[in-house]
Design a protein around this motif. Structure first.
Motif, PDB file in Angstrom:
ATOM      1  N   GLU A  69      -7.610  13.166 -10.529  1.00  0.00           N
ATOM      2  CA  GLU A  69      -8.487  12.401  -9.494  1.00  0.00           C
ATOM      3  C   GLU A  69      -7.875  11.125  -9.758  1.00  0.00           C
ATOM      4  O   GLU A  69      -8.137  10.151 -10.889  1.00  0.00           O
ATOM      5  CB  GLU A  69     -10.055  12.450  -9.848  1.00  0.00           C
ATOM      6  N   GLY A  70      -7.166  10.431  -8.696  1.00  0.00           N
ATOM      7  CA  GLY A  70      -6.582   9.148  -8.795  1.00  0.00           C
ATOM      8  C   GLY A  70      -7.065   8.160  -7.797  1.00  0.00           C
ATOM      9  O   GLY A  70      -8.386   8.491  -7.076  1.00  0.00           O
ATOM     10  N   SER A  71      -6.612   7.113  -7.543  1.00  0.00           N
ATOM     11  CA  SER A  71      -7.012   6.243  -6.456  1.00  0.00           C
ATOM     12  C   SER A  71      -6.922   6.665  -4.910  1.00  0.00           C
ATOM     13  O   SER A  71      -7.714   6.393  -4.071  1.00  0.00           O
ATOM     14  CB  SER A  71      -6.406   4.774  -6.465  1.00  0.00           C
ATOM     15  N   PHE A  72      -5.770   7.576  -4.776  1.00  0.00           N
ATOM     16  CA  PHE A  72      -5.599   7.995  -3.438  1.00  0.00           C
ATOM     17  C   PHE A  72      -5.707   9.637  -3.359  1.00  0.00           C
ATOM     18  O   PHE A  72      -5.803   9.995  -2.150  1.00  0.00           O
ATOM     19  CB  PHE A  72      -4.301   7.519  -3.018  1.00  0.00           C
ATOM     20  N   GLU A 118       1.637   7.100  -6.911  1.00  0.00           N
ATOM     21  CA  GLU A 118       0.799   7.942  -7.483  1.00  0.00           C
ATOM     22  C   GLU A 118       1.245   9.434  -6.848  1.00  0.00           C
ATOM     23  O   GLU A 118       0.915  10.393  -7.519  1.00  0.00           O
ATOM     24  CB  GLU A 118      -0.618   7.762  -6.861  1.00  0.00           C
ATOM     25  N   GLU A 152       0.847  -1.191  -0.024  1.00  0.00           N
ATOM     26  CA  GLU A 152       0.050  -0.075   0.079  1.00  0.00           C
ATOM     27  C   GLU A 152       0.906   1.262  -0.018  1.00  0.00           C
ATOM     28  O   GLU A 152       0.500   2.183  -0.663  1.00  0.00           O
ATOM     29  CB  GLU A 152      -0.957   0.009   1.283  1.00  0.00           C
ATOM     30  N   ASP A 169       2.172   1.782  -3.568  1.00  0.00           N
ATOM     31  CA  ASP A 169       0.820   2.403  -4.337  1.00  0.00           C
ATOM     32  C   ASP A 169       0.686   3.650  -4.174  1.00  0.00           C
ATOM     33  O   ASP A 169       0.366   4.508  -5.300  1.00  0.00           O
ATOM     34  CB  ASP A 169      -0.440   1.436  -3.941  1.00  0.00           C
ATOM     35  N   HIS A 170       0.762   4.145  -2.901  1.00  0.00           N
ATOM     36  CA  HIS A 170       0.576   5.663  -2.691  1.00  0.00           C
ATOM     37  C   HIS A 170       1.665   6.242  -3.314  1.00  0.00           C
ATOM     38  O   HIS A 170       1.484   7.429  -3.957  1.00  0.00           O
ATOM     39  CB  HIS A 170       0.427   5.862  -1.451  1.00  0.00           C
TER      40      HIS A 170
END
Length: 298
Positions: A148-151, A131, A124, A127-128
């Motif tokens: 606008e992304g996942s995080f 981005e 995780e 992943d952050h």
């Protein structure tokens, strides 16, 4: 080869100002600080914020490069961080380097979590980070960003006038895993490592050097994967986390620096001595290293 220092943010500014100014007087290329909410054994003592500390240091110095080693997504958001960095770059007259990494366990990973909410896993965090870095790159180079992304999200985030350094201030990306190394290769002006943590307690300096050689090889492969030659990328070693003891004497430092210059490192960062801590060292030896160490390299 350049020589820099990292000054922990533990000093009230009446004393801290003198430390940062002394770093400039000693001729260090850069002085960095840690960007944590608190850290390890220093948790119950003074620990100040990185951005205000660097702002004060920028006003108190003239030539010294300044930066973080390192900032992470653990408690930072790209939009607010970009605004702080642009301001820092302006106050310093273009002397800021952003050290940036995926973060780790510890207080940064838990302080903002609610109840029993678990800290991010290594995946995780990666992943952050994957981005965080590209978005921060855009925020520091474009006058208006919507994303606008996942995080993370940014809606018409304005960053005028941008950085003093163009196209933006440099990133020094801390990474040893494949995803982080690709981010370093794609977005970094420098790469940062502390070595192999598994070797700190029981390894040897020779084993550490070999592990670092492997990391540099993997950085090269990451560069090939993203289509960039990273041979000219600055390579920064933050000391204090390998079996080596470069602050024991001037000769010890010269041997250490020579070994790591041969590996390809272009910058060595030494911790400013902190008595009674893991970073305790003889201040006079430290200052002699600062003023004489690099001149003795062949």
């Amino acid at each position: 080869m350049r020589l820099s220092t990292v000054i922990l943010p533990i000093h009230r500014w009446a004393e801290g100002r003198k430390v940062w100014q002394r770093a400039e007087d000693l001729g260090f290329h850069a002085a960095y600080t840690y960007d944590h909410l608190s850290w390890r054994t220093f948790r119950d003592g003074p620990w100040f914020g990185a951005v205000p500390t660097l702002t004060a240091a920028a006003a108190a110095t003239e030539r010294l490069r300044l930066g973080t080693l390192v900032t992470s997504p653990n408690f930072r958001h790209p939009v607010t961080l970009a605004k702080d960095l642009i301001t820092l770059d302006d106050v310093s007259g273009g002397r800021i380097t952003l050290g940036i990494g995926a973060g780790g366990d510890g207080f940064d990973a838990t302080t903002l979590r609610r109840g029993d909410e678990a800290p991010w896993t290594p995946r995780e965090r990666a992943d952050h980070f994957a981005e965080f870095v590209p978005l921060l790159d855009r925020l520091l180079t474009e006058p208006s960003v919507t994303y606008e992304g996942s995080f993370y999200a940014a809606k018409e985030a304005r960053n005028v006038p941008g950085c003093v350094q163009r196209p933006r201030l440099p990133f020094a990306v801390a990474a040893t895993g494949p995803r982080g190394l690709k981010l370093a290769a794609r977005y970094g002006q420098a790469w940062v490592t502390t070595g192999d943590p598994k070797l700190f307690g029981t390894g040897t300096p020779a084993q550490s050097a070999e592990a670092l050689r492997g990391q540099i090889d993997r950085l090269g492969a990451a560069g090939e994967a993203v289509g960039r030659d990273v041979s000219g990328l600055d390579k920064i070693l933050l000391t204090g986390f390998t079996p080596d003891r470069p602050l024991e004497s001037l000769d010890a430092f010269v041997d250490f620096a020579g070994t790591h210059a041969e590996l390809g490192f272009t910058e060595i960062v030494l911790h400013w001595p902190v008595p009674g801590s893991d970073f305790a060292a003889d201040q006079s030896v430290f200052e002699r290293i600062a003023t004489e160490g690099l001149s003795q390299l062949g």
